[in-house]
Design a protein around this motif. Sequence first.
Motif, PDB file in Angstrom:
ATOM      1  N   PRO A 226       8.994  25.773  -9.847  1.00 27.61           N
ATOM      2  CA  PRO A 226       7.645  26.354  -9.765  1.00 27.61           C
ATOM      3  C   PRO A 226       6.986  26.130  -8.406  1.00 27.61           C
ATOM      4  CG  PRO A 226       7.853  24.888 -11.665  1.00 27.61           C
ATOM      5  CD  PRO A 226       9.085  24.711 -10.855  1.00 27.61           C
ATOM      6  N   ALA A 227       6.062  27.033  -8.070  1.00 29.58           N
ATOM      7  CA  ALA A 227       5.333  26.958  -6.806  1.00 29.58           C
ATOM      8  C   ALA A 227       4.627  25.618  -6.638  1.00 29.58           C
ATOM      9  CB  ALA A 227       4.315  28.092  -6.743  1.00 29.58           C
ATOM     10  N   SER A 228       4.202  25.035  -7.759  1.00 32.45           N
ATOM     11  CA  SER A 228       3.438  23.786  -7.701  1.00 32.45           C
ATOM     12  C   SER A 228       4.267  22.630  -7.142  1.00 32.45           C
ATOM     13  CB  SER A 228       2.931  23.430  -9.098  1.00 32.45           C
ATOM     14  OG  SER A 228       4.020  23.350 -10.000  1.00 32.45           O
ATOM     15  N   THR A 229       5.593  22.833  -7.015  1.00 31.35           N
ATOM     16  CA  THR A 229       6.453  21.818  -6.403  1.00 31.35           C
ATOM     17  C   THR A 229       6.030  21.563  -4.960  1.00 31.35           C
ATOM     18  OG1 THR A 229       8.208  22.823  -7.708  1.00 31.35           O
ATOM     19  CG2 THR A 229       8.900  21.208  -6.087  1.00 31.35           C
ATOM     20  N   CYS A 230       5.404  22.576  -4.337  1.00 23.69           N
ATOM     21  CA  CYS A 230       4.990  22.442  -2.935  1.00 23.69           C
ATOM     22  C   CYS A 230       3.487  22.181  -2.864  1.00 23.69           C
ATOM     23  CB  CYS A 230       5.332  23.696  -2.144  1.00 23.69           C
ATOM     24  SG  CYS A 230       5.014  23.511  -0.375  1.00 23.69           S
ATOM     25  N   THR A 231       3.099  21.426  -1.855  1.00 18.65           N
ATOM     26  CA  THR A 231       1.693  21.051  -1.711  1.00 18.65           C
ATOM     27  C   THR A 231       0.901  22.025  -0.841  1.00 18.65           C
ATOM     28  OG1 THR A 231       2.431  19.645   0.113  1.00 18.65           O
ATOM     29  CG2 THR A 231       2.050  18.566  -2.007  1.00 18.65           C
ATOM     30  N   CYS A 232       1.539  23.117  -0.375  1.00 17.90           N
ATOM     31  CA  CYS A 232       0.861  23.988   0.598  1.00 17.90           C
ATOM     32  C   CYS A 232      -0.161  24.915  -0.044  1.00 17.90           C
ATOM     33  CB  CYS A 232       1.872  24.809   1.393  1.00 17.90           C
ATOM     34  SG  CYS A 232       2.598  26.173   0.459  1.00 17.90           S
TER      35      CYS A 232
ATOM     36  N   TYR B  26      12.937  28.402  -4.155  1.00 21.46           N
ATOM     37  CA  TYR B  26      14.342  28.096  -4.412  1.00 21.46           C
ATOM     38  C   TYR B  26      14.605  26.703  -3.862  1.00 21.46           C
ATOM     39  CZ  TYR B  26      15.430  32.877  -5.816  1.00 21.46           C
ATOM     40  OH  TYR B  26      15.483  34.076  -6.484  1.00 21.46           O
ATOM     41  N   SER B  27      14.738  25.759  -4.768  1.00 23.04           N
ATOM     42  CA  SER B  27      14.984  24.384  -4.361  1.00 23.04           C
ATOM     43  C   SER B  27      16.343  24.310  -3.659  1.00 23.04           C
ATOM     44  CB  SER B  27      14.959  23.498  -5.614  1.00 23.04           C
ATOM     45  OG  SER B  27      15.435  22.233  -5.300  1.00 23.04           O
ATOM     46  N   GLY B  28      16.349  23.804  -2.433  1.00 23.88           N
ATOM     47  CA  GLY B  28      17.607  23.725  -1.675  1.00 23.88           C
ATOM     48  C   GLY B  28      18.029  25.056  -1.069  1.00 23.88           C
TER      49      GLY B  28
END
Length: 381
Positions: A254-260, A267-269
Amino acid sequence: MAREEWMESLMEKPLFGDLLATDSRNAIRYHLTSGTTERTPIRVLDSMKDWDWINEMWCYGIWGFGVRPEDIVYFAFGYGSFIGFWGAHYACEKLGALVIPGGAQTTEARIKQIIELGVTTVFSTPTYALHLWQKSREMGIDLARESKVNKVILSGEPAGSIPAVKHQLEEAWGARCGDTAGMTEIGTIMIFECSHQPGGTHIIEDHFIEEVLNPNSDEPVGYGELGERIVTSFGRGFIPLIRYRTKDMVMKVPASTCTCGRTWDIYSGGIRGRWDDMKLIRGTNVYPRAVEAIIREYPAIDEFQIYIWRKEELQDEITIKLEIKTGHEAEWPDLEHKLTKDLASAHEGLRFNIERMDYGVLPHFELKAKRLVDARPVANY
Ligand SMILES: [Zn+2]
Protein backbone atom coordinates in the motif's frame (compact mmCIF):
# COMPACT_ATOMS: atom_id res chain seq x y z
CA MET A 1 -1.90 -9.43 -24.83
CA ALA A 2 1.55 -10.96 -24.46
CA ARG A 3 4.86 -10.14 -26.09
CA GLU A 4 4.65 -13.35 -28.16
CA GLU A 5 1.52 -12.06 -29.90
CA TRP A 6 3.21 -8.76 -30.57
CA MET A 7 6.16 -10.64 -32.11
CA GLU A 8 3.88 -12.80 -34.26
CA SER A 9 2.16 -9.71 -35.54
CA LEU A 10 5.53 -8.14 -36.38
CA MET A 11 6.62 -11.23 -38.30
CA GLU A 12 3.40 -11.39 -40.28
CA LYS A 13 3.29 -7.69 -41.09
CA PRO A 14 6.70 -6.03 -40.87
CA LEU A 15 7.72 -3.53 -39.65
CA PHE A 16 5.08 -2.71 -37.06
CA GLY A 17 2.49 -5.49 -37.18
CA ASP A 18 -1.16 -4.74 -36.47
CA LEU A 19 -0.49 -2.58 -33.45
CA LEU A 20 -0.47 0.93 -34.79
CA ALA A 21 -3.66 2.76 -33.86
CA THR A 22 -3.14 5.45 -36.47
CA ASP A 23 -1.49 5.98 -39.84
CA SER A 24 2.30 5.71 -39.69
CA ARG A 25 2.52 9.01 -41.57
CA ASN A 26 1.47 10.74 -38.33
CA ALA A 27 4.62 9.57 -36.58
CA ILE A 28 7.58 11.77 -35.78
CA ARG A 29 9.92 9.22 -34.21
CA TYR A 30 11.02 5.59 -34.51
CA HIS A 31 12.56 3.52 -31.72
CA LEU A 32 13.17 -0.11 -30.90
CA THR A 33 13.93 -2.33 -27.93
CA SER A 34 17.56 -2.55 -26.85
CA GLY A 35 19.69 -5.17 -28.52
CA THR A 36 20.60 -7.30 -25.51
CA THR A 37 18.44 -10.27 -26.47
CA GLU A 38 18.57 -12.40 -29.58
CA ARG A 39 14.89 -11.81 -30.20
CA THR A 40 13.62 -9.62 -33.00
CA PRO A 41 13.37 -6.12 -31.57
CA ILE A 42 9.98 -4.52 -31.00
CA ARG A 43 9.69 -1.44 -33.19
CA VAL A 44 7.58 1.52 -32.18
CA LEU A 45 6.38 4.82 -33.60
CA ASP A 46 5.28 7.88 -31.70
CA SER A 47 3.55 11.15 -32.47
CA MET A 48 4.36 14.57 -31.05
CA LYS A 49 1.49 14.16 -28.61
CA ASP A 50 2.86 10.77 -27.52
CA TRP A 51 6.23 12.34 -26.80
CA ASP A 52 4.59 15.03 -24.66
CA TRP A 53 3.08 12.24 -22.60
CA ILE A 54 6.29 10.19 -22.48
CA ASN A 55 8.17 13.21 -21.13
CA GLU A 56 5.43 14.04 -18.65
CA MET A 57 5.65 10.53 -17.15
CA TRP A 58 9.40 10.97 -16.69
CA CYS A 59 8.66 14.36 -15.07
CA TYR A 60 6.53 12.61 -12.45
CA GLY A 61 9.45 10.33 -11.64
CA ILE A 62 12.37 12.74 -11.63
CA TRP A 63 10.49 15.49 -9.78
CA GLY A 64 9.46 12.83 -7.28
CA PHE A 65 13.09 11.96 -6.68
CA GLY A 66 14.03 15.60 -6.22
CA VAL A 67 15.28 16.93 -9.57
CA ARG A 68 14.71 20.72 -9.64
CA PRO A 69 15.31 23.56 -12.12
CA GLU A 70 18.64 24.42 -10.45
CA ASP A 71 19.99 20.92 -11.11
CA ILE A 72 22.68 20.21 -13.70
CA VAL A 73 21.89 16.80 -15.11
CA TYR A 74 24.11 14.46 -17.06
CA PHE A 75 22.99 11.64 -19.32
CA ALA A 76 25.52 8.80 -19.52
CA PHE A 77 23.53 7.42 -22.41
CA GLY A 78 24.16 6.54 -26.06
CA TYR A 79 21.23 8.47 -27.65
CA GLY A 80 20.60 5.77 -30.25
CA SER A 81 17.55 3.94 -31.56
CA PHE A 82 16.97 2.41 -28.12
CA ILE A 83 14.36 4.61 -26.42
CA GLY A 84 16.16 4.47 -23.04
CA PHE A 85 16.71 7.88 -21.46
CA TRP A 86 15.38 10.01 -24.36
CA GLY A 87 12.19 10.79 -22.42
CA ALA A 88 14.13 11.60 -19.26
CA HIS A 89 16.26 14.06 -21.23
CA TYR A 90 13.18 15.98 -22.43
CA ALA A 91 11.62 15.77 -18.97
CA CYS A 92 14.65 17.47 -17.40
CA GLU A 93 14.43 20.25 -19.99
CA LYS A 94 10.70 20.57 -19.38
CA LEU A 95 11.15 21.16 -15.68
CA GLY A 96 13.95 23.62 -16.30
CA ALA A 97 17.13 21.77 -15.35
CA LEU A 98 20.35 22.24 -17.34
CA VAL A 99 20.82 19.12 -19.46
CA ILE A 100 24.17 17.75 -20.61
CA PRO A 101 23.78 15.00 -23.21
CA GLY A 102 26.74 12.67 -22.66
CA GLY A 103 26.37 10.59 -25.80
CA ALA A 104 29.18 9.20 -27.97
CA GLN A 105 31.98 9.73 -25.47
CA THR A 106 34.46 7.61 -23.62
CA THR A 107 33.85 6.86 -19.97
CA GLU A 108 36.89 9.01 -19.06
CA ALA A 109 35.50 11.99 -20.97
CA ARG A 110 32.16 11.59 -19.24
CA ILE A 111 33.77 11.56 -15.81
CA LYS A 112 35.73 14.72 -16.62
CA GLN A 113 32.55 16.49 -17.77
CA ILE A 114 30.64 15.43 -14.67
CA ILE A 115 33.33 17.03 -12.50
CA GLU A 116 34.13 20.09 -14.60
CA LEU A 117 30.53 21.11 -15.22
CA GLY A 118 29.45 20.69 -11.61
CA VAL A 119 26.87 18.02 -12.45
CA THR A 120 24.40 17.34 -9.62
CA THR A 121 22.33 14.53 -11.13
CA VAL A 122 23.45 11.59 -13.26
CA PHE A 123 21.19 9.30 -15.29
CA SER A 124 22.63 5.85 -15.94
CA THR A 125 22.01 2.12 -15.82
CA PRO A 126 23.13 0.60 -12.50
CA THR A 127 25.88 -1.34 -14.28
CA TYR A 128 27.27 1.74 -15.98
CA ALA A 129 27.04 3.85 -12.80
CA LEU A 130 29.28 1.25 -11.17
CA HIS A 131 31.59 1.30 -14.17
CA LEU A 132 31.87 5.10 -14.07
CA TRP A 133 32.90 4.87 -10.44
CA GLN A 134 35.48 2.12 -11.07
CA LYS A 135 36.94 4.03 -13.99
CA SER A 136 37.12 7.21 -11.93
CA ARG A 137 39.08 5.36 -9.25
CA GLU A 138 41.56 4.24 -11.89
CA MET A 139 41.86 7.89 -12.87
CA GLY A 140 42.57 8.81 -9.25
CA ILE A 141 39.24 10.58 -8.82
CA ASP A 142 36.96 10.13 -5.81
CA LEU A 143 33.48 10.87 -7.16
CA ALA A 144 31.96 11.06 -3.69
CA ARG A 145 34.33 13.90 -2.74
CA GLU A 146 35.29 15.54 -6.00
CA SER A 147 31.97 15.65 -7.82
CA LYS A 148 28.83 17.63 -6.89
CA VAL A 149 26.59 14.70 -7.78
CA ASN A 150 23.90 14.19 -5.12
CA LYS A 151 21.41 12.13 -7.15
CA VAL A 152 21.93 9.15 -9.45
CA ILE A 153 18.78 8.11 -11.30
CA LEU A 154 18.84 4.52 -12.45
CA SER A 155 16.90 2.71 -15.13
CA GLY A 156 17.21 -0.11 -17.64
CA GLU A 157 18.02 -2.93 -15.24
CA PRO A 158 16.22 -4.23 -12.16
CA ALA A 159 19.36 -3.79 -10.03
CA GLY A 160 18.37 -0.22 -9.06
CA SER A 161 16.17 -1.63 -6.32
CA ILE A 162 18.50 -4.38 -5.10
CA PRO A 163 19.51 -3.05 -1.66
CA ALA A 164 23.14 -4.21 -1.88
CA VAL A 165 23.66 -2.67 -5.34
CA LYS A 166 21.96 0.56 -4.29
CA HIS A 167 24.05 0.73 -1.12
CA GLN A 168 27.28 0.18 -3.04
CA LEU A 169 26.36 2.89 -5.57
CA GLU A 170 25.30 5.38 -2.90
CA GLU A 171 28.62 4.92 -1.10
CA ALA A 172 30.61 5.14 -4.31
CA TRP A 173 28.96 8.32 -5.54
CA GLY A 174 28.20 9.90 -2.18
CA ALA A 175 24.70 10.43 -3.57
CA ARG A 176 21.17 9.15 -3.27
CA CYS A 177 20.32 6.56 -5.93
CA GLY A 178 16.77 6.30 -7.20
CA ASP A 179 15.23 3.50 -9.22
CA THR A 180 12.88 3.96 -12.17
CA ALA A 181 11.51 1.41 -14.61
CA GLY A 182 9.90 1.66 -17.97
CA MET A 183 9.60 -0.39 -21.12
CA THR A 184 9.84 0.19 -24.85
CA GLU A 185 6.32 -1.18 -25.23
CA ILE A 186 5.11 1.80 -23.16
CA GLY A 187 7.77 4.27 -24.24
CA THR A 188 8.31 5.72 -20.80
CA ILE A 189 8.44 4.88 -17.10
CA MET A 190 5.45 3.64 -15.17
CA ILE A 191 7.09 3.42 -11.72
CA PHE A 192 9.63 5.50 -9.84
CA GLU A 193 11.26 5.79 -6.45
CA CYS A 194 10.46 9.02 -4.59
CA SER A 195 12.92 11.01 -2.51
CA HIS A 196 11.72 9.28 0.68
CA GLN A 197 13.17 6.04 -0.70
CA PRO A 198 10.58 3.59 0.66
CA GLY A 199 12.46 0.54 -0.63
CA GLY A 200 10.38 0.39 -3.76
CA THR A 201 8.80 2.33 -6.58
CA HIS A 202 5.50 4.25 -6.69
CA ILE A 203 3.15 3.32 -9.54
CA ILE A 204 1.94 6.27 -11.63
CA GLU A 205 -1.66 5.26 -11.06
CA ASP A 206 -3.33 8.15 -12.86
CA HIS A 207 -1.81 6.95 -16.16
CA PHE A 208 -1.37 3.21 -15.70
CA ILE A 209 -3.63 0.44 -14.49
CA GLU A 210 -1.24 -2.03 -12.92
CA GLU A 211 -2.67 -5.44 -12.02
CA VAL A 212 -0.70 -8.17 -10.28
CA LEU A 213 -1.75 -11.71 -11.15
CA ASN A 214 -0.65 -15.18 -10.24
CA PRO A 215 1.13 -16.15 -13.48
CA ASN A 216 -0.23 -19.70 -13.37
CA SER A 217 -3.85 -19.18 -12.38
CA ASP A 218 -4.26 -15.60 -13.72
CA GLU A 219 -6.04 -14.76 -10.46
CA PRO A 220 -5.24 -11.41 -8.81
CA VAL A 221 -2.89 -11.62 -5.84
CA GLY A 222 -3.09 -9.37 -2.78
CA TYR A 223 -0.69 -6.89 -1.21
CA GLY A 224 2.59 -8.51 -0.20
CA GLU A 225 2.35 -11.42 -2.63
CA LEU A 226 4.57 -11.97 -5.64
CA GLY A 227 2.86 -11.93 -9.01
CA GLU A 228 3.12 -10.92 -12.65
CA ARG A 229 2.70 -7.28 -13.59
CA ILE A 230 -0.08 -6.63 -16.13
CA VAL A 231 -0.22 -3.10 -17.51
CA THR A 232 -2.91 -1.09 -19.25
CA SER A 233 -2.26 2.39 -20.59
CA PHE A 234 -3.80 4.64 -23.21
CA GLY A 235 -1.15 7.34 -22.81
CA ARG A 236 0.67 6.44 -26.00
CA GLY A 237 -1.80 7.19 -28.76
CA PHE A 238 0.11 5.28 -31.42
CA ILE A 239 0.18 2.03 -29.46
CA PRO A 240 -2.30 1.78 -26.58
CA LEU A 241 -1.62 -1.25 -24.40
CA ILE A 242 -4.49 -3.21 -22.94
CA ARG A 243 -3.74 -5.78 -20.24
CA TYR A 244 -0.22 -6.41 -21.50
CA ARG A 245 1.53 -9.31 -19.82
CA THR A 246 4.97 -8.05 -18.88
CA LYS A 247 6.34 -11.21 -17.18
CA ASP A 248 7.84 -8.78 -14.63
CA MET A 249 7.83 -10.15 -11.12
CA VAL A 250 6.48 -7.63 -8.59
CA MET A 251 5.02 -7.33 -5.10
CA LYS A 252 2.52 -4.54 -4.49
CA VAL A 253 2.31 -2.86 -1.08
CA PRO A 254 0.00 0.00 0.00
CA ALA A 255 0.92 3.64 -0.60
CA SER A 256 0.97 4.20 3.17
CA THR A 257 4.23 2.20 3.25
CA CYS A 258 5.90 5.45 2.14
CA THR A 259 6.05 8.60 4.22
CA CYS A 260 5.99 11.02 1.25
CA GLY A 261 2.21 11.36 1.20
CA ARG A 262 1.66 10.11 -2.35
CA THR A 263 -1.45 7.98 -2.62
CA TRP A 264 0.00 5.66 -5.23
CA ASP A 265 0.74 2.06 -4.33
CA ILE A 266 4.30 0.81 -4.38
CA TYR A 267 6.12 -2.12 -5.88
CA SER A 268 8.26 -3.17 -2.96
CA GLY A 269 11.76 -3.86 -4.30
CA GLY A 270 10.86 -2.47 -7.74
CA ILE A 271 10.86 -5.03 -10.54
CA ARG A 272 12.14 -8.11 -8.77
CA GLY A 273 13.01 -10.10 -11.86
CA ARG A 274 11.15 -11.83 -14.62
CA TRP A 275 9.03 -14.92 -14.41
CA ASP A 276 10.65 -16.25 -17.57
CA ASP A 277 14.14 -15.71 -16.06
CA MET A 278 13.51 -18.40 -13.50
CA LYS A 279 15.91 -21.30 -13.81
CA LEU A 280 15.21 -24.73 -12.45
CA ILE A 281 18.41 -26.31 -11.08
CA ARG A 282 18.01 -29.78 -9.63
CA GLY A 283 14.45 -28.97 -8.61
CA THR A 284 15.23 -25.61 -7.02
CA ASN A 285 14.02 -22.29 -8.45
CA VAL A 286 16.89 -19.89 -9.06
CA TYR A 287 16.26 -16.24 -9.94
CA PRO A 288 19.33 -14.48 -11.34
CA ARG A 289 18.33 -11.23 -9.64
CA ALA A 290 18.22 -12.91 -6.24
CA VAL A 291 21.64 -14.43 -6.88
CA GLU A 292 22.98 -11.02 -7.89
CA ALA A 293 21.58 -9.50 -4.68
CA ILE A 294 23.61 -11.99 -2.63
CA ILE A 295 26.79 -11.54 -4.69
CA ARG A 296 26.57 -7.75 -4.34
CA GLU A 297 26.71 -8.12 -0.56
CA TYR A 298 30.43 -8.71 -1.15
CA PRO A 299 32.11 -5.44 -2.16
CA ALA A 300 35.35 -7.32 -3.00
CA ILE A 301 33.67 -8.95 -6.00
CA ASP A 302 33.98 -7.02 -9.23
CA GLU A 303 32.37 -8.62 -12.30
CA PHE A 304 30.59 -11.97 -12.16
CA GLN A 305 28.71 -14.43 -14.31
CA ILE A 306 26.04 -16.97 -13.46
CA TYR A 307 26.96 -19.99 -15.54
CA ILE A 308 24.50 -22.87 -15.79
CA TRP A 309 25.74 -26.09 -17.39
CA ARG A 310 25.13 -29.81 -17.54
CA LYS A 311 27.62 -32.22 -16.02
CA GLU A 312 28.18 -35.44 -17.99
CA GLU A 313 24.81 -34.89 -19.68
CA LEU A 314 23.14 -35.80 -16.44
CA GLN A 315 23.16 -33.20 -13.77
CA ASP A 316 22.51 -29.48 -13.92
CA GLU A 317 25.18 -27.39 -12.27
CA ILE A 318 25.32 -23.69 -11.41
CA THR A 319 28.67 -21.95 -11.21
CA ILE A 320 29.34 -18.39 -10.15
CA LYS A 321 32.38 -17.16 -12.02
CA LEU A 322 33.77 -14.05 -10.41
CA GLU A 323 36.59 -11.59 -10.44
CA ILE A 324 38.04 -10.08 -7.27
CA LYS A 325 38.77 -6.36 -7.21
CA THR A 326 42.41 -5.38 -7.23
CA GLY A 327 43.65 -4.97 -3.68
CA HIS A 328 41.08 -7.39 -2.24
CA GLU A 329 42.78 -10.67 -3.23
CA ALA A 330 43.48 -11.65 0.38
CA GLU A 331 39.73 -11.86 1.06
CA TRP A 332 39.24 -14.66 -1.47
CA PRO A 333 39.46 -17.84 0.70
CA ASP A 334 37.09 -16.46 3.30
CA LEU A 335 34.80 -14.97 0.66
CA GLU A 336 34.55 -18.26 -1.25
CA HIS A 337 33.49 -20.07 1.89
CA LYS A 338 30.94 -17.48 2.99
CA LEU A 339 29.43 -16.91 -0.45
CA THR A 340 28.93 -20.65 -1.01
CA LYS A 341 27.11 -20.82 2.30
CA ASP A 342 24.96 -17.72 1.65
CA LEU A 343 23.90 -18.92 -1.80
CA ALA A 344 23.03 -22.39 -0.54
CA SER A 345 21.02 -21.16 2.43
CA ALA A 346 18.97 -18.87 0.15
CA HIS A 347 18.28 -21.79 -2.23
CA GLU A 348 17.10 -24.69 -0.11
CA GLY A 349 20.66 -25.96 0.29
CA LEU A 350 21.42 -26.03 -3.44
CA ARG A 351 25.19 -26.27 -4.03
CA PHE A 352 26.68 -23.43 -6.08
CA ASN A 353 30.17 -23.85 -7.52
CA ILE A 354 32.33 -20.76 -7.12
CA GLU A 355 35.12 -20.17 -9.60
CA ARG A 356 37.56 -17.31 -9.35
CA MET A 357 38.65 -15.91 -12.71
CA ASP A 358 41.66 -13.76 -13.51
CA TYR A 359 40.86 -10.08 -13.63
CA GLY A 360 39.52 -9.04 -17.05
CA VAL A 361 38.49 -12.52 -18.23
CA LEU A 362 34.75 -12.01 -17.76
CA PRO A 363 32.88 -9.57 -19.98
CA HIS A 364 32.67 -6.16 -18.32
CA PHE A 365 29.46 -4.34 -19.22
CA GLU A 366 28.98 -0.67 -19.83
CA LEU A 367 25.30 -0.69 -20.62
CA LYS A 368 22.78 -3.43 -20.10
CA ALA A 369 24.53 -6.30 -18.41
CA LYS A 370 24.05 -9.89 -19.49
CA ARG A 371 25.46 -11.96 -16.66
CA LEU A 372 23.49 -15.15 -17.08
CA VAL A 373 24.79 -17.86 -19.40
CA ASP A 374 22.68 -20.98 -19.69
CA ALA A 375 24.89 -23.49 -21.51
CA ARG A 376 22.62 -26.48 -21.05
CA PRO A 377 21.75 -28.16 -24.36
CA VAL A 378 18.02 -27.72 -23.83
CA ALA A 379 18.44 -24.01 -23.21
CA ASN A 380 19.57 -23.42 -26.77
CA TYR A 381 16.39 -24.49 -28.51
ZN1 LIG B 1 6.98 8.08 -1.62
